[in-house]
Design a protein around this motif. Structure first.
Motif, PDB file in Angstrom:
ATOM      1  N   LYS A  46       0.996  -1.253  -0.120  1.00 28.07           N
ATOM      2  CA  LYS A  46       0.060   0.090   0.087  1.00 28.07           C
ATOM      3  C   LYS A  46       0.808   1.216   0.098  1.00 28.07           C
ATOM      4  O   LYS A  46       0.729   2.130  -0.952  1.00 28.07           O
ATOM      5  CB  LYS A  46      -0.936   0.179   1.277  1.00 28.07           C
ATOM      6  CG  LYS A  46      -1.895  -1.305   1.146  1.00 28.07           C
ATOM      7  CD  LYS A  46      -2.711  -1.271   2.649  1.00 28.07           C
ATOM      8  CE  LYS A  46      -1.922  -1.118   3.812  1.00 28.07           C
ATOM      9  NZ  LYS A  46      -1.331  -2.581   4.035  1.00 28.07           N
ATOM     10  N   SER A  47       1.785   1.336   0.848  1.00 24.57           N
ATOM     11  CA  SER A  47       2.492   2.526   0.979  1.00 24.57           C
ATOM     12  C   SER A  47       3.418   2.746  -0.515  1.00 24.57           C
ATOM     13  O   SER A  47       3.463   3.914  -0.774  1.00 24.57           O
ATOM     14  CB  SER A  47       3.608   2.469   2.137  1.00 24.57           C
ATOM     15  OG  SER A  47       3.027   2.325   3.202  1.00 24.57           O
ATOM     16  N   THR A  48       3.963   1.784  -1.047  1.00 23.27           N
ATOM     17  CA  THR A  48       4.735   1.801  -2.167  1.00 23.27           C
ATOM     18  C   THR A  48       3.893   2.163  -3.173  1.00 23.27           C
ATOM     19  O   THR A  48       4.194   3.224  -4.107  1.00 23.27           O
ATOM     20  CB  THR A  48       5.362   0.355  -2.578  1.00 23.27           C
ATOM     21  OG1 THR A  48       5.840  -0.260  -1.388  1.00 23.27           O
ATOM     22  CG2 THR A  48       6.169   0.589  -3.640  1.00 23.27           C
ATOM     23  N   SER A  51       3.988   0.521   9.126  1.00 22.13           N
ATOM     24  CA  SER A  51       5.243  -0.121   9.644  1.00 22.13           C
ATOM     25  C   SER A  51       6.379   0.272   8.741  1.00 22.13           C
ATOM     26  O   SER A  51       7.318   0.132   8.977  1.00 22.13           O
ATOM     27  CB  SER A  51       4.976  -1.634   9.584  1.00 22.13           C
ATOM     28  OG  SER A  51       4.496  -2.030   8.299  1.00 22.13           O
ATOM     29  N   SER A  52       6.156   0.398   7.572  1.00 21.08           N
ATOM     30  CA  SER A  52       7.068   0.902   6.443  1.00 21.08           C
ATOM     31  C   SER A  52       7.081   2.457   6.547  1.00 21.08           C
ATOM     32  O   SER A  52       6.325   3.121   6.332  1.00 21.08           O
ATOM     33  CB  SER A  52       6.864   0.351   5.202  1.00 21.08           C
ATOM     34  OG  SER A  52       5.753   0.505   4.963  1.00 21.08           O
ATOM     35  N   ASP A  78       3.763  -8.771 -10.432  1.00 23.15           N
ATOM     36  CA  ASP A  78       5.093  -8.961 -11.312  1.00 23.15           C
ATOM     37  C   ASP A  78       5.163 -10.771 -10.384  1.00 23.15           C
ATOM     38  O   ASP A  78       6.077 -11.333 -11.116  1.00 23.15           O
ATOM     39  CB  ASP A  78       5.933  -8.379 -10.826  1.00 23.15           C
ATOM     40  CG  ASP A  78       6.145  -8.088  -9.156  1.00 23.15           C
ATOM     41  OD1 ASP A  78       7.187  -8.420  -8.377  1.00 23.15           O
ATOM     42  OD2 ASP A  78       5.099  -7.112  -8.826  1.00 23.15           O
TER      43      ASP A  78
END
Ligand SMILES: Nc1nc2c(ncn2[C@@H]2O[C@H](COP(=O)(O)OP(=O)(O)OP(=O)(O)O)[C@@H](O)[C@H]2O)c(=O)[nH]1
Ligand SMILES: [Mg+2]
Length: 312
Positions: free
Chosen positions: A59-61, A85-86, A195
């Motif tokens: 999600k953050s990416t 968390s990231s 991917d």
């Protein structure tokens, strides 16, 4: 630290003022009433997008890739990340372009993290206040990232104009998000990490599920898009779908219904917070009296509850 920022600075999107306004709202639900009321009058422009899904789904990416894509389209972006968390700094994609809360090189993106615990009056309340500040600050797009675990988090994701649910392939045969009960709030499904093997299978599973329809979305055909946030693939298509959904909301009149849903969610959270606070106030001895009366069978719990609420 505790002095409230000026409304002008917030409306002009001065990062320090925006950050401070969010902090004040987060810490103190009932403080700075005039400022928050004034901010509310300047909201209603931004497209509020909720991004939710399983932990570690990317999600953050994805949100960072989206932010860059929106910037390429000359739109400004605010991000509210619930307990990520990231981190959004250091090794993140936006990296040195955008540090937490402000950006030296790109004032068009503002990122704010919020702890799951610690927001007084509830997470959903705090998140929606942060969204309001960013909306008033002129951000065209406001994205809320939240892990789709727990009712509070689902409420946050549902409290947006457009909800994106992120799934990833290869984590079992079933569609993971079903367990969390978040699939049905999606306006757009993203199969991220396309991917990896299994993404076509997951796309097919989701497509089958969508044939069964969704009550939240009468008139909108829930969409499905494959992305690889890591490789920056599918992001343009997702951006197009987000825009399409926003246009559909405006053209169909569904936007007003969503706005009312969001307002109802905020009102509900605040009523709960207010009632809890009043009951916790030491001068409310009616609570003590009713507790005794229920325990000693002079009254029943329901009548006692009505008496307490009526006395607030
Ligand atoms: N293979 C692959 N890995 C990805 C992709 N997108 C993200 N990742 C990786 O997945 C891991 C988790 O990414 P995040 O963006 O932190 O995921 P998240 O959903 O925000 O995680 P939480 O906020 O902790 O729930 C990282 O190691 C990413 O590099 C993708 O498209 N393909
Ligand atoms: Mg995250």
């Amino acid at each position: 630290l505790s002095r409230p920022p000026s409304l002008d600075d917030i409306l002009n999107g001065v990062p320090a003022a925006v950050g401070r306004a969010i902090s004040l709202a987060e810490r103190d639900v009932w403080g700075n009433r005039e400022l928050l009321a004034a901010i509310h009058q300047h909201t209603g422009r931004a497209h509020v997008i909720g991004v939710t899904g399983i932990p570690g789904g990317g999600k953050s990416t994805l949100v960072q890739r989206l932010a860059l894509e929106f910037r390429r389209r000359d739109l400004t972006v605010g991000i509210v990340a619930i307990d990520p968390s990231s981190p959004y700094s250091g090794g993140s994609i936006l990296g040195d372009r955008i540090r937490m809360g402000e950006s030296a090189s790109d004032p068009g993106v503002f990122i704010r993290s919020m702890a799951t615990h610690g927001a007084s009056g509830g997470l959903a309340r705090a998140a929606m206040d942060a969204v309001s500040v960013l909306d008033a600050a002129g951000k065209d797009i406001v994205i809320i990232e939240t892990v789709g675990v727990g009712q509070d988090e689902v409420d946050v994701a549902a409290g947006s104009h457009t909800t994106v649910v992120v799934s990833v392939p290869g984590t079992g045969d079933d569609i993971q998000a079903i367990k969390a009960g978040i699939l049905e709030i999606a306006d757009i499904h993203v199969v991220n990490k396309s991917d990896l093997p299994g993404s076509r299978h997951l796309m097919a599973q989701l497509r089958d599920m969508l044939r069964m329809g969704s009550s939240r979305n009468s008139g909108w055909e829930v969409r499905l898009v494959a992305c690889s946030a890591k490789d920056d693939e599918g992001i343009g298509a997702l951006c197009d779908l987000l825009r399409e959904h926003r246009e559909w909301l405006e053209a169909s009149g569904a936007l007003q219904a969503r706005e009312k849903d969001m307002a109802a969610g905020r009102l509900n959270a605040l009523v709960h917070a207010l009632v809890s606070r009043r009951i916790a106030a030491p001068d409310v001895d009616i609570v003590e009296r009713m507790v005794t009366d229920v325990a000693e069978r002079r009254t029943d719990p329901r009548t006692a509850a009505e008496t307490v609420v009526g006395a607030l």
